[in-house]
Design an enzyme around this catalytic site. Structure first.
Site, PDB file in Angstrom:
ATOM      1  N   SER A 145     -15.353  20.041 -18.629  1.00  0.00           N
ATOM      2  CA  SER A 145     -14.346  21.026 -19.027  1.00  0.00           C
ATOM      3  C   SER A 145     -14.138  20.885 -20.523  1.00  0.00           C
ATOM      4  CB  SER A 145     -13.027  20.718 -18.297  1.00  0.00           C
ATOM      5  OG  SER A 145     -11.954  21.443 -18.859  1.00  0.00           O
ATOM      6  N   TYR A 158      -6.391  15.148 -15.551  1.00  0.00           N
ATOM      7  CA  TYR A 158      -7.585  16.003 -15.504  1.00  0.00           C
ATOM      8  C   TYR A 158      -8.455  15.745 -16.733  1.00  0.00           C
ATOM      9  CZ  TYR A 158     -10.260  20.440 -15.225  1.00  0.00           C
ATOM     10  OH  TYR A 158     -11.259  21.388 -15.163  1.00  0.00           O
TER      11      TYR A 158
HETATM   12  N1  LIG Z   1     -11.851  27.657 -13.923  1.00  0.00           N
HETATM   13  C1  LIG Z   1     -11.564  26.955 -14.999  1.00  0.00           C
HETATM   14  O1  LIG Z   1     -10.675  27.311 -15.792  1.00  0.00           O
HETATM   15  C2  LIG Z   1     -12.341  25.707 -15.307  1.00  0.00           C
HETATM   16  C3  LIG Z   1     -12.404  25.279 -16.636  1.00  0.00           C
HETATM   17  C4  LIG Z   1     -13.118  24.124 -16.920  1.00  0.00           C
HETATM   18  C5  LIG Z   1     -13.762  23.430 -15.917  1.00  0.00           C
HETATM   19  N2  LIG Z   1     -13.666  23.879 -14.636  1.00  0.00           N
HETATM   20  C6  LIG Z   1     -14.347  23.088 -13.608  1.00  0.00           C
HETATM   21  O2  LIG Z   1     -15.236  23.930 -12.902  1.00  0.00           O
HETATM   22  C7  LIG Z   1     -15.478  23.362 -11.610  1.00  0.00           C
HETATM   23  C8  LIG Z   1     -15.389  24.462 -10.568  1.00  0.00           C
HETATM   24  O3  LIG Z   1     -14.040  24.923 -10.542  1.00  0.00           O
HETATM   25  P1  LIG Z   1     -13.661  26.446 -10.304  1.00  0.00           P
HETATM   26  O4  LIG Z   1     -13.016  26.918 -11.564  1.00  0.00           O
HETATM   27  O5  LIG Z   1     -14.793  27.198  -9.757  1.00  0.00           O
HETATM   28  O6  LIG Z   1     -12.489  26.249  -9.241  1.00  0.00           O
HETATM   29  P2  LIG Z   1     -12.380  26.645  -7.700  1.00  0.00           P
HETATM   30  O7  LIG Z   1     -11.120  26.013  -7.252  1.00  0.00           O
HETATM   31  O8  LIG Z   1     -12.544  28.113  -7.540  1.00  0.00           O
HETATM   32  O9  LIG Z   1     -13.635  25.930  -7.028  1.00  0.00           O
HETATM   33  C9  LIG Z   1     -13.682  24.550  -6.812  1.00  0.00           C
HETATM   34  C10 LIG Z   1     -14.330  24.303  -5.477  1.00  0.00           C
HETATM   35  O10 LIG Z   1     -14.398  22.880  -5.285  1.00  0.00           O
HETATM   36  C11 LIG Z   1     -14.015  22.599  -3.954  1.00  0.00           C
HETATM   37  N3  LIG Z   1     -13.469  21.252  -3.837  1.00  0.00           N
HETATM   38  C12 LIG Z   1     -12.281  20.802  -4.296  1.00  0.00           C
HETATM   39  N4  LIG Z   1     -12.105  19.519  -3.958  1.00  0.00           N
HETATM   40  C13 LIG Z   1     -13.222  19.151  -3.284  1.00  0.00           C
HETATM   41  C14 LIG Z   1     -13.629  17.940  -2.671  1.00  0.00           C
HETATM   42  N5  LIG Z   1     -12.847  16.861  -2.673  1.00  0.00           N
HETATM   43  N6  LIG Z   1     -14.836  17.913  -2.056  1.00  0.00           N
HETATM   44  C15 LIG Z   1     -15.633  19.012  -2.036  1.00  0.00           C
HETATM   45  N7  LIG Z   1     -15.290  20.180  -2.580  1.00  0.00           N
HETATM   46  C16 LIG Z   1     -14.093  20.251  -3.206  1.00  0.00           C
HETATM   47  C17 LIG Z   1     -12.957  23.639  -3.631  1.00  0.00           C
HETATM   48  O11 LIG Z   1     -12.767  23.797  -2.222  1.00  0.00           O
HETATM   49  C18 LIG Z   1     -13.516  24.874  -4.314  1.00  0.00           C
HETATM   50  O12 LIG Z   1     -14.343  25.616  -3.444  1.00  0.00           O
HETATM   51  C19 LIG Z   1     -14.467  22.235 -11.447  1.00  0.00           C
HETATM   52  O13 LIG Z   1     -15.088  20.998 -11.670  1.00  0.00           O
HETATM   53  C20 LIG Z   1     -13.450  22.522 -12.533  1.00  0.00           C
HETATM   54  O14 LIG Z   1     -12.780  21.361 -12.962  1.00  0.00           O
HETATM   55  C21 LIG Z   1     -12.990  24.987 -14.309  1.00  0.00           C
END
Ligand SMILES: NC(=O)c1ccc[n+]([C@@H]2O[C@H](COP(=O)([O-])OP(=O)(O)OC[C@H]3O[C@@H](n4cnc5c(N)ncnc54)[C@H](O)[C@@H]3O)[C@@H](O)[C@H]2O)c1
Length: 254
Positions: A145, A158
């Protein structure tokens, strides 16, 4: 199809494939010919994603908590048993926490952040790397991130966990580069997926305000982040190793 984005017969493992970036990535890879191993803690969401893929797509799903070492081992075993190899692993599953300053971080918040966001990645790599070493090639993309590259006000646990992801990414890149196993990380700015569904981030006003923090004065559409993932995972992108790539509309240019 442009051969740079042709994933035909590449076996790709994606964690957190039930929603957000992981879901879009699975769909993008399926369109480009990949064989998929998909995982998520949310079994229902995972089933829906499988159903959204063309029936011709060779994909297996396995639900479980990525914080558990056994789940990571099972995923890699499934890839090898079903497809005989593992070309790319995207350690994407992750969670956020309720916004709070450092002095209000609880042990529960810190423990769960490190369990999912750090152990989920490190246990993944622990089982992915030996298969890739045996094949003499592989690419791992960890999803960190922008909070893994700099401070994240009210997101200390985080940010700490995502900095750890950047650290293990760089370390593994140095350890395994000469064996043709490459490890990179992507570091997105905020993008409106389910992870932003927490107090303080889940209204259009709050998200518009977050977007103002970028030189582009908007958040990234999730598909824009996933398009960059696809470009970085492209078989043609074969010399990039150990990088933590910000996809942030220019935030880090300031
Ligand atoms: N969306 C943002 O703003 C953003 C920014 C920077 C980084 N990220 C990172 O991107 C990645 C994906 O996030 P996203 O934005 O698609 O969010 P999201 O919540 O839409 O997707 C995350 C997925 O991970 C799954 N998950 C959560 N905990 C879990 C566990 N213990 N075991 C297995 N699966 C699990 C959830 O069920 C979900 O389907 C994450 O690592 C997040 O930290 C997101």
């Amino acid at each position: 199809m442009d051969s740079l984005l042709d994933f035909s017969d590449h076996v790709v493992l994606v964690t957190g494939a039930g929603s957000g970036f992981g879901r879009l990535l699975a769909q993008g890879l399926a369109l480009r010919g990949a064989k998929l191993v998909l995982s998520d803690i949310n079994e229902h969401a995972l089933t829906e994603v499988r159903q959204s893929l063309a029936s011709s797509c060779d994909a297996i799903t396995l639900a479980g908590d990525i914080a558990l070492e056994s789940v990571n081992q099972s995923l890699v075993d499934a890839a090898v048993n079903q497809f005989g190899r593992l070309d790319i692993a995207v350690n994407n599953a992750g969670i956020a926490h309720q916004p709070a300053p450092v002095h209000q971080m609880t042990e529960d918040i810190i423990d769960r952040q490190f369990a999912v966001n750090v152990k989920g990645v490190m246990f993944g790599m622990k089982y992915q790397i030996p298969v890739m070493l045996a094949q003499k090639q592989g690419h791992i993309m960890n999803v960190s991130s922008l909070a893994g590259l700099g401070g994240a006000p009210k997101g200390a646990a985080y940010a700490a966990a995502k900095h750890a992801v950047a650290g293990v990414t760089r370390t593994a890149a140095v350890e395994y580069g000469r064996k043709n196993v490459r490890v990179n990380a992507i570091c997105p700015f905020y993008s409106p997926t389910n992870i932003l569904n927490v107090d303080g981030y889940n209204t259009p006003e709050a998200q518009a305000q977050l977007g103002m923090g970028s030189p582009m004065k908007r958040l990234a559409d999730p598909q824009e982040i996933v398009n960059t993932m696809l470009l970085l995972l492209s078989p043609g992108n074969s010399y990039m190793n150990g990088q933590t790539i910000a996809v942030d509309g220019g935030v880090t240019a300031w």
